[in-house]
Design a protein around this motif. Structure first.
Motif, mmCIF file in Angstrom:
data_model
loop_
_atom_site.group_PDB
_atom_site.id
_atom_site.type_symbol
_atom_site.label_atom_id
_atom_site.label_comp_id
_atom_site.label_asym_id
_atom_site.label_seq_id
_atom_site.Cartn_x
_atom_site.Cartn_y
_atom_site.Cartn_z
ATOM 1 N N ASP A 180 6.435 14.795 11.570
ATOM 2 C CA ASP A 180 5.606 14.241 10.495
ATOM 3 C C ASP A 180 4.869 15.350 9.751
ATOM 4 O O ASP A 180 4.778 15.345 8.521
ATOM 5 C CB ASP A 180 4.612 13.241 11.087
ATOM 6 N N ARG A 220 7.180 13.645 17.508
ATOM 7 C CA ARG A 220 7.193 12.904 16.238
ATOM 8 C C ARG A 220 6.104 13.414 15.300
ATOM 9 O O ARG A 220 6.272 13.431 14.078
ATOM 10 C CB ARG A 220 7.020 11.404 16.503
ATOM 11 N N ALA A 231 16.049 3.474 15.950
ATOM 12 C CA ALA A 231 15.566 4.664 15.250
ATOM 13 C C ALA A 231 14.782 5.550 16.212
ATOM 14 O O ALA A 231 14.144 5.070 17.147
ATOM 15 C CB ALA A 231 14.693 4.270 14.067
ATOM 16 N N PRO A 243 6.958 1.779 3.871
ATOM 17 C CA PRO A 243 7.607 2.950 4.478
ATOM 18 C C PRO A 243 6.577 4.033 4.779
ATOM 19 O O PRO A 243 5.648 4.262 4.006
ATOM 20 C CB PRO A 243 8.592 3.394 3.391
ATOM 21 N N ARG A 278 7.095 17.204 7.308
ATOM 22 C CA ARG A 278 7.362 16.477 6.055
ATOM 23 C C ARG A 278 6.297 16.782 5.010
ATOM 24 O O ARG A 278 6.568 16.796 3.808
ATOM 25 C CB ARG A 278 7.430 14.969 6.324
ATOM 26 N N ARG A 332 9.007 1.338 14.146
ATOM 27 C CA ARG A 332 10.371 1.736 13.806
ATOM 28 C C ARG A 332 11.332 0.753 14.453
ATOM 29 O O ARG A 332 10.997 0.101 15.453
ATOM 30 C CB ARG A 332 10.669 3.158 14.309
ATOM 31 N N GLN A 333 12.517 0.643 13.896
ATOM 32 C CA GLN A 333 13.547 -0.179 14.510
ATOM 33 C C GLN A 333 13.913 0.402 15.878
ATOM 34 O O GLN A 333 13.782 1.599 16.114
ATOM 35 C CB GLN A 333 14.779 -0.232 13.616
ATOM 36 N N ASP A 389 12.466 7.938 15.010
ATOM 37 C CA ASP A 389 11.201 8.351 14.413
ATOM 38 C C ASP A 389 10.563 7.157 13.710
ATOM 39 O O ASP A 389 11.237 6.197 13.315
ATOM 40 C CB ASP A 389 11.437 9.494 13.419
ATOM 41 N N TRP A 390 9.243 7.217 13.527
ATOM 42 C CA TRP A 390 8.518 6.146 12.853
ATOM 43 C C TRP A 390 9.050 5.944 11.437
ATOM 44 O O TRP A 390 9.313 6.913 10.726
ATOM 45 C CB TRP A 390 7.023 6.450 12.806
ATOM 46 N N GLU A 391 9.176 4.680 11.043
ATOM 47 C CA GLU A 391 9.726 4.350 9.728
ATOM 48 C C GLU A 391 8.725 3.655 8.814
ATOM 49 O O GLU A 391 8.761 3.835 7.596
ATOM 50 C CB GLU A 391 10.942 3.432 9.888
ATOM 51 N N TYR A 392 7.834 2.829 9.391
ATOM 52 C CA TYR A 392 6.918 2.016 8.598
ATOM 53 C C TYR A 392 5.496 2.170 9.133
ATOM 54 O O TYR A 392 5.290 2.555 10.280
ATOM 55 C CB TYR A 392 7.328 0.536 8.652
ATOM 56 N N TYR A 394 9.718 -6.495 9.701
ATOM 57 C CA TYR A 394 9.295 -5.104 9.800
ATOM 58 C C TYR A 394 9.424 -4.362 8.474
ATOM 59 O O TYR A 394 8.827 -3.302 8.294
ATOM 60 C CB TYR A 394 10.060 -4.366 10.907
#
Length: 501
Positions: A298, A294, A440, A39, A301, A436-437, A442-445, A33
């Motif tokens: 996003d 989410r 987690a 990212p 950000r 995401r893991q 929130d989305w990570e990748y 992942y």
């Protein structure tokens, strides 16, 4: 070499270094992942949206709240009273909000359809019922139709409730100013209407203020049922309730840089089979409401980054709360959830219950009452900007991918996802796979779906295989236009009839 009174194991890493052997900590981590995709990057800034955010006015927000407070009481029950002083009561507030929407429409050449959803609520059952005789309720709303003939069917909605109560919920004559609960949320909806009506978006945005929240979410329940009955393609609801940034002297724990965003998990009203299927793959944290939350995060950000705001409106961030609402409480977004719509609630970081549902008074040196003096209008303006950026982004996106499934067997380490185009997609649509893991929130990748796409995919139906184990991550698919406006993600479920074990 052995040293007395020492644990020889602590010398092992140093010994390995002397032998030029790598320790476990020195080994590069090659997790699928991490190695796949990249990212998650911020969405690109839309200059139109960035400019719109600068037009939010805390002075106009203050003026609207001051006017709402001036109606003395906005108790829903006051709509039936005939002995109120002129210019007081919820009916007068209704006319004011409607008039403001009409002024905003006039300023944009008639771009808003201003409407009143009026109905009579019959007495509610039970000894503690908050409506005990037939009562007229009015939800006031303005519709900014999308400019794209296909996409205009897609709708995003922002709302707050304009009714109030004091300590005695049945008292519909005495002062119940509701400066924070919920003049603040109503002002957010109204300011979004004022600013966003000056722009055009492919999809439709609806600006709402509802009544009857304090009597049991009655106004929002009626409006949500109206949307359901009329077949609205309502893709997201932003409910603002108690977003005044309460300012109590001496309270050092309030955070004016954050707002909570509450999002429902699995709906208890879903058919049992759907609940069981979601729980079986751990999808209870990937409900439509949480994907909407989410997207709020996003969006923040992008539009609250220093390079964008250029100190014009300061730091601000949503904090996603993985629950329906505050502990044991509820709000109007619940009404939309109940009808199957994605909906979230914005609420200030720290509430003061001396200033909610209280008769204004001073008691033992403590000021009670939901008074204007405790509102922070600059904070409310920040909440309005966050709502605005989210609405504008989502209304500019292609819409939500449909029928998203994982199709390969669970014992395959890679992940094959299929989906269909958004219902009202038009123009170029690009798809992004996010993950995401599992620990987690929130989305990570993210990865460009085109990179992993099956070249034999038919038009309107897509398939992509990513070399990431679905055991260790949660995955979603979102649709973006060429400018980078992305929809909320949709998490895949196992394909119907697929093998499970």
């Amino acid at each position: 070499m052995f040293l007395p009174n020492r644990n020889p194991l602590v010398l092992l890493p140093a010994a390995l270094l002397l032998l030029n052997l790598p320790t476990h900590a020195q080994q590069p981590v090659k997790r699928d992942y991490v190695m796949t995709g990249a990212p998650l990057a911020k969405m690109p800034v839309d200059p139109k949206i960035a400019v719109a955010l600068t037009k939010v006015s805390d002075a106009r927000i203050k003026a609207n709240i001051e006017k709402l407070v001036s109606f003395k009481t906005r108790n829903t029950l006051s709509s039936m009273e005939t002995d109120l002083a002129p210019g007081t009561g919820i009916a007068a507030a209704t006319e004011y909000i409607k008039g403001q929407f009409e002024e905003y429409s006039k300023a944009c050449g008639g771009c808003l359809e201003v409407k009143v959803d009026e109905f009579t609520q019959e007495p509610l059952p039970g000894a503690n019922a908050r409506i005990r005789k037939p009562t007229i309720l009015r939800n006031v709303y303005a519709v900014l139709r999308g400019t794209d003939p296909a996409q205009a069917k897609r709708i995003y909605l922002v709302t707050g409730h304009y009714d109030t109560i004091e300590s005695d919920v049945m008292n519909d004559h005495d002062a119940a100013p509701g400066a924070n609960d919920d003049s603040s949320g109503s002002a957010v909806s109204m300011e979004n209407a004022r600013v966003l009506s000056q722009y055009k978006f492919p999809a439709t945005i609806v600006f709402v203020t509802v009544a009857g929240e304090e009597q049991g979410l009655i106004g929002s329940a009626h409006f949500a049922k109206l949307a359901k009955a009329e077949g609205w393609e309502l893709e997201g609801v932003l409910n603002n309730d108690i977003v005044g940034g309460n300012t109590t002297p001496g309270d050092t724990l309030q955070d004016k840089t954050a707002v909570r965003v509450f999002a429902q998990g699995i709906l208890p009203t879903l058919p049992l089979a759907e609940i069981q299927a979601a729980l079986a793959v751990g999808a209870d944290n990937d409900t439509p409401s949480r994907e909407l939350a989410r997207e709020v995060v996003d969006t923040a950000r992008t539009y609250f980054a220093p390079a964008v705001r250029k100190q014009a409106y300061g730091t601000f961030a949503p904090v996603m709360e993985l629950r329906l609402d505050r502990f044991g409480r509820g709000g109007d977004h619940k009404s939309f959830n109940a009808e199957g719509f994605a909906a979230v609630r914005f609420t200030e970081w720290r509430e003061d219950f001396h200033h909610q549902h209280q008769t204004p008074r001073v008691e033992n040196g403590v000021q009670y009452g939901d008074l204007l003096q405790f509102d922070d209008f600059k904070y409310i303006a920040q909440v309005a900007r966050l709502n605005m950026a989210t609405l504008a982004t989502l209304a500019s996106s292609p819409g939500i991918p449909q029928k998203v499934y994982v199709t390969n067997p669970p014992y395959h380490l890679d992940t094959t996802i299929t989906w269909e185009a958004p219902l009202a997609a038009s123009g170029e649509v690009r798809y992004q796979i996010v993950w995401r893991q599992t620990a987690a929130s929130d989305w990570e990748y993210a990865g460009d779906a085109a990179k992993y796409m099956d070249p034999t995919t038919k038009s309107g139906a897509f398939s992509a295989t990513i070399p990431v184990s679905k055991d260790n991550v949660f995955i979603g698919v979102r649709a973006c236009d060429a400018a980078g406006h992305c929809s909320q993600a949709v998490a895949p479920m196992p394909a119907p009839g697929g093998r499970q074990q």
